[in-house]
Each structure stands twice: as C-alpha cells, then as structure tokens.
Design an enzyme around this catalytic site. Structure first.
Site, PDB file in Angstrom:
ATOM      1  N   HIS A  66       0.837  -1.208   0.000  1.00  0.00           N
ATOM      2  CA  HIS A  66       0.000   0.000   0.000  1.00  0.00           C
ATOM      3  C   HIS A  66       0.871   1.257   0.000  1.00  0.00           C
ATOM      4  O   HIS A  66       0.665   2.175  -0.810  1.00  0.00           O
ATOM      5  CB  HIS A  66      -0.906  -0.033   1.238  1.00  0.00           C
ATOM      6  CG  HIS A  66      -1.803   1.146   1.378  1.00  0.00           C
ATOM      7  ND1 HIS A  66      -3.123   1.130   0.999  1.00  0.00           N
ATOM      8  CD2 HIS A  66      -1.577   2.412   1.861  1.00  0.00           C
ATOM      9  CE1 HIS A  66      -3.669   2.308   1.239  1.00  0.00           C
ATOM     10  NE2 HIS A  66      -2.758   3.100   1.769  1.00  0.00           N
ATOM     11  N   GLU A  67       1.848   1.288   0.903  1.00  0.00           N
ATOM     12  CA  GLU A  67       2.691   2.482   1.031  1.00  0.00           C
ATOM     13  C   GLU A  67       3.663   2.615  -0.136  1.00  0.00           C
ATOM     14  O   GLU A  67       4.024   3.733  -0.518  1.00  0.00           O
ATOM     15  CB  GLU A  67       3.444   2.443   2.355  1.00  0.00           C
ATOM     16  CG  GLU A  67       2.544   2.496   3.577  1.00  0.00           C
ATOM     17  CD  GLU A  67       1.644   3.730   3.599  1.00  0.00           C
ATOM     18  OE1 GLU A  67       2.090   4.789   3.097  1.00  0.00           O
ATOM     19  OE2 GLU A  67       0.515   3.632   4.101  1.00  0.00           O
ATOM     20  N   HIS A  97       1.888   4.622  -2.695  1.00  0.00           N
ATOM     21  CA  HIS A  97       1.916   6.068  -2.438  1.00  0.00           C
ATOM     22  C   HIS A  97       3.284   6.664  -2.782  1.00  0.00           C
ATOM     23  O   HIS A  97       3.366   7.728  -3.410  1.00  0.00           O
ATOM     24  CB  HIS A  97       1.611   6.334  -0.952  1.00  0.00           C
ATOM     25  CG  HIS A  97       0.177   6.137  -0.576  1.00  0.00           C
ATOM     26  ND1 HIS A  97      -0.867   6.681  -1.290  1.00  0.00           N
ATOM     27  CD2 HIS A  97      -0.389   5.458   0.459  1.00  0.00           C
ATOM     28  CE1 HIS A  97      -2.016   6.346  -0.718  1.00  0.00           C
ATOM     29  NE2 HIS A  97      -1.753   5.602   0.336  1.00  0.00           N
TER      30      HIS A  97
END
Length: 494
Positions: A146-147, A150
């Site tokens: 997920h990170e 980003h």
C-alpha cells in the site's frame, strides 16, 4: 481464545518499554545521548506504539518512480479511477454491512454473519491463535505494498520523498511513507488523486495477484500433488468425535459422506450442510438381518419426541425404525456396523427393491439434530459417526492436495493456500477501509482532491467545498465507526 498469560505478558511488555523510555528521557546524564540515538535510528516510542523511519530505501523508491514514466502515468491513472470508484463503493458496502449486522442483532441470526463481506477480526476470538502468523504477515505485506504505491506515485508526480517506515501498534504491524507536504499542496488535484489512490489501487492488485496464485496453485503443484480425488485429512483434534481406533486418521482420503461424493474440501462442507438440513437417510437392510431380533423392539419416547428402542446401554447398537406390509411403525435395535456396513442408501422401501432381494429401508431413530453418518475414507474401513454433523466437520483439518510421493508433507499446500486467502482478505479489506471518506484515512484526501477537481466550477468558494467535504467525512466516519463498534460487539459480547 488467547490465553490470559499471553495478554498479561503483552501488557507488561509494553509497560516496561514505555517505562524504560520515560526513565531514559528523564535521566539527565543520558537523556541527550538517548534522544540522539533514537533520532539517528529513526525510532519513536509512545504508549503501545513503536515507529521506525529510514531513508535507506529512498534511492530504490526514486528508481521505481522514474522507471518508464509513460507506463506509470497510465498505471496510476487507472489507480485514480479505481480509487474514486472504491470510495463510493466502500460507502455502499459499509452501509450494507451495517444493515446486515443490525438484522442479525434484531433477529438473532448467527448464520447471517457468513454472508457479510466485511467482518471485524479479533485475534484469539474469531481468528484462531494457530493462524495469527498468517494474519500478521499478510497484513504487514498488504501495508508495505500500500505504502509503496503512495511513494512511487509521489515521486512520479515530482513530490519529494522523505522516507519509508514501519510501526507496531499494540500487536498490529503497519507501514507508512513520509512525503513533503508543501509539494503535495502545490500540485494539481488530479495529480494528488493519483498519489492518494495509489495505495488502494496497489492493495487491489495485490489481492488480485493472490487470487490468481490461489487459482493456479493446483497447476503449479501438479508435479508433486494431485487434486480432485477427495478431501485429505491433515489433522484430527485429539479426543474429538472423529478420533479413536475406528475414527479418522491423518493421511486418510475422505471420498464420501453418506450418499454424497467428496472430491474436494468444498464438497466436504457442502455435503455436511446437506446432511444437516435434510432428514436422516436410511439403509437398505436384508430382511434376514432382522431375524437377529426375535420380535420388534418395544420403543419409548425420548424427551424431544423421538423414539428409542435400545435399552442395553450398548455403544454399538442403534435403534432403527422401519415399516413392512403389515405395520408402518416398527423398531429394531441392531448393531450399527453389522447392519449397514455394506448397505445402500434409501429414503423408503421402494429404493431398496433391487435385484429381487427382499430388503427394507431402516432409518436410524436418533435424538433431534443428531445424525448417523457413514464416512468412506481410504484406506480404512468406513467410519460410523453418531452425533452433531458440525462436531465432525470441525474436528478435522482437510486439504484438496494429495502428495504423489511419500516424502512430501501435507502442510506445504495448506500453508500456501491459507496464506493466499489471508492476503486476498486483508489486502482487499485494507483497500475498502482506506477508500472510505473518513477522517485520518486515505479516503479523506481522496475526497478532498476529488471535490477540488470536479466541483471547483460548481461550488466556487473553497470554504463551501471544504464544508461539503467535512459533512461527507463526518458521515463516513460515523458509518465506519458504527460498523467497527457493532462488529466488535457481535464478535466479543454475544
């Protein structure tokens, strides 16, 4: 349930960490050096929370963010579209889940919980202790991916990347990226959307990859394991209804439950469900067998209204009910294995009129909701189980994968299959939850950028757009909090 000693040790461990941190920060002789050590290693401690941040991976993120800019543009644009759709979809899903939970609370319908897409997970309550490793590893991997989404998207949009980090909150692991806020505020709302939606998008892709891996797992393991032959027993709970000298053993291959064929784990569960909800099956028994009983046994009613005709306290005899041309309510107490071991399944005498052999359909007369289940499991003789089907269903662990060679272990496919399922569930849940327009989640920033990108011409005043966003966020936060609170209550308090 998690043992109390483990909970106490967890609480004491966190208290000792916080106490040591407080002492070191208040001791004048080592305070400065201790704080410098924390800062140089990117560590930050607070009650029940440890956070670590590093710049070691900045070059790697920069390399990923500058790789094939055109591909990344389309990749994160697709992620932006998916993230916006997920934001609206998450609201619908949470509302539906809330209605299902309220319905279960009002009508006391525990079976409805299996229909919910989202469920609150509490380790040791509705998450088995034996599967916690799968849970924590899957949630950590989901958080890291997920990170990464980003971080790579931010570099692609020329936003400064300060660092990557990980944390532990109580027992839950997670990850984060540190971006330069000023750069984020200077880029356009569409660029912001690509960054904010990237985490949700990557969680979706991870879940999709895990699903594909799960589907192709039988093909991948084909040289070593085969499937479609039955449900292989990998564990039998000690002192359970399935254990014992005539019970199930690790390595047995279950191929049939009553008249229901079992070719896979899914068949095992569907057959059990069918057995639970349909009347007890009967068995075609030769009339000569009934000659063991010189006269039909005298039956008496149990407290639940069913009939009993065995009064010899034998563990091997069962009361059967049957009918013939003269009487429709006859009862016989017979040794179960001898009577039905090689008998066919029937519902009435008509099913037994084959090969001109005089046979009658004998139906076990058992207490309410209990069943006599004949389990075919190679290479042992049939197991006869008397009791509640669910007790048998959950007394064993089973898998679809049968080893082709003796040196191969039963657990390898189970570990791979279970891990894929956890990644699918947790990565998908992380995508849904983060897409919710709620304070402190990705959904807050997705909503803010979405309003700026689409409503700036309709709602000219920025203050009014922010006010609209605030009320949407407030509603989303209440919806999410209601689901979590009621979900926790359903799991722990009922």
């Amino acid at each position: 349930m998690i043992p109390i000693t483990v909970l106490v040790m967890l609480l004491v461990g966190w208290c000792l960490i916080y106490l040591a941190d407080t002492i070191l920060k208040t001791a004048t002789s080592i305070k400065h050096s201790y704080e410098n050590w924390l800062a140089s290693n990117g560590l930050m401690l607070s009650p029940f929370h440890v956070r670590w941040q590093t710049g070691l991976f900045n070059r790697l993120f920069a390399k990923w963010g500058r790789w094939n800019p055109k591909f990344l543009y389309y990749w994160f644009t697709m992620g932006m579209v998916f993230g916006i759709m997920a934001m609206f979809g998450s609201i619908i899903l949470l509302f539906k889940t809330l209605m299902q939970t309220l319905s279960q609370m009002m009508y006391e319908n525990p079976d409805g919980s299996h229909e919910q897409v989202l469920q609150v997970v509490v380790p040791g309550v509705n998450l088995p202790v034996s599967q916690m490793a799968y849970f924590f590893v899957a949630i950590l991997i989901s958080g890291v991916i997920h990170e990464i989404g980003h971080g790579v998207a931010a570099i692609r949009e020329q936003v400064r990347f300060n660092g990557f980090g990980m944390f532990i909150f109580i027992i839950y692991p997670g990850a984060f990226v540190d971006l330069f806020t000023t750069h984020l505020q200077l880029i356009s709302p569409v660029q912001q959307l690509r960054i904010f939606c990237a985490g949700v998008w990557h969680n979706f892709i991870l879940g999709l990859a895990a699903l594909v891996s799960l589907l192709v797992l039988p093909l991948f393991l084909l040289p070593f394991y085969y499937t479609g032959a039955g449900a292989l027993i990998t564990e039998v709970i000690e002192d359970s209804p399935a254990s014992g000298p005539r019970g199930l053993f690790v390595g047995d291959l279950v191929t049939q439950l009553e008249d229901c064929r079992v070719l896979s784990v899914e068949d095992w569960h569907s057959c059990m469900k069918e057995i639970i909800y349909r009347p007890q099956t009967g068995y075609c028994v030769n009339e000569a067998t009934l000659q063991w009983v010189q006269a039909p046994n005298r039956a008496f009613k149990r407290l639940d209204g069913t009939m009993e005709c065995c009064n010899n306290n034998s563990l091997t005899d069962i009361c059967f009910t049957y009918s013939n041309n003269l009487d429709s309510h006859l009862y016989a107490c017979l040794p179960a294995r001898r009577a039905i071991e090689s008998s066919g399944i029937c519902r009435s005498n008509t099913d037994c009129q084959k090969d001109f052999v005089p046979e009658l359909c004998l139906i076990p007369s058992l207490e309410n909701q209990t069943r006599l289940i004949r389990v075919k499991h190679q290479p042992q003789m049939d197991m006869l189980f008397v009791g509640y089907p669910l007790h048998l269903q959950y007394a064993v662990s089973i898998t679809n994968f049968v080893p082709r060679h003796g040196f191969l272990h039963f657990d390898l496919p189970v570990v791979m299959e279970t891990f894929c399922k956890y990644v699918i569930s947790l990565s998908g849940a992380l995508a849904v939850i983060n897409a919710v327009p709620c304070f402190a989640l990705d959904g807050q920033w997705i909503l803010s950028s979405f309003l700026e990108a689409t409503f700036s011409s309709l709602i000219v005043e920025k203050q009014n757009r922010e006010l609209l966003g605030f009320f949407i966020l407030l509603g989303g936060s209440i919806l999410l909090a209601s689901n979590v609170a009621l979900g926790l209550w359903m799991v722990t308090a009922r």
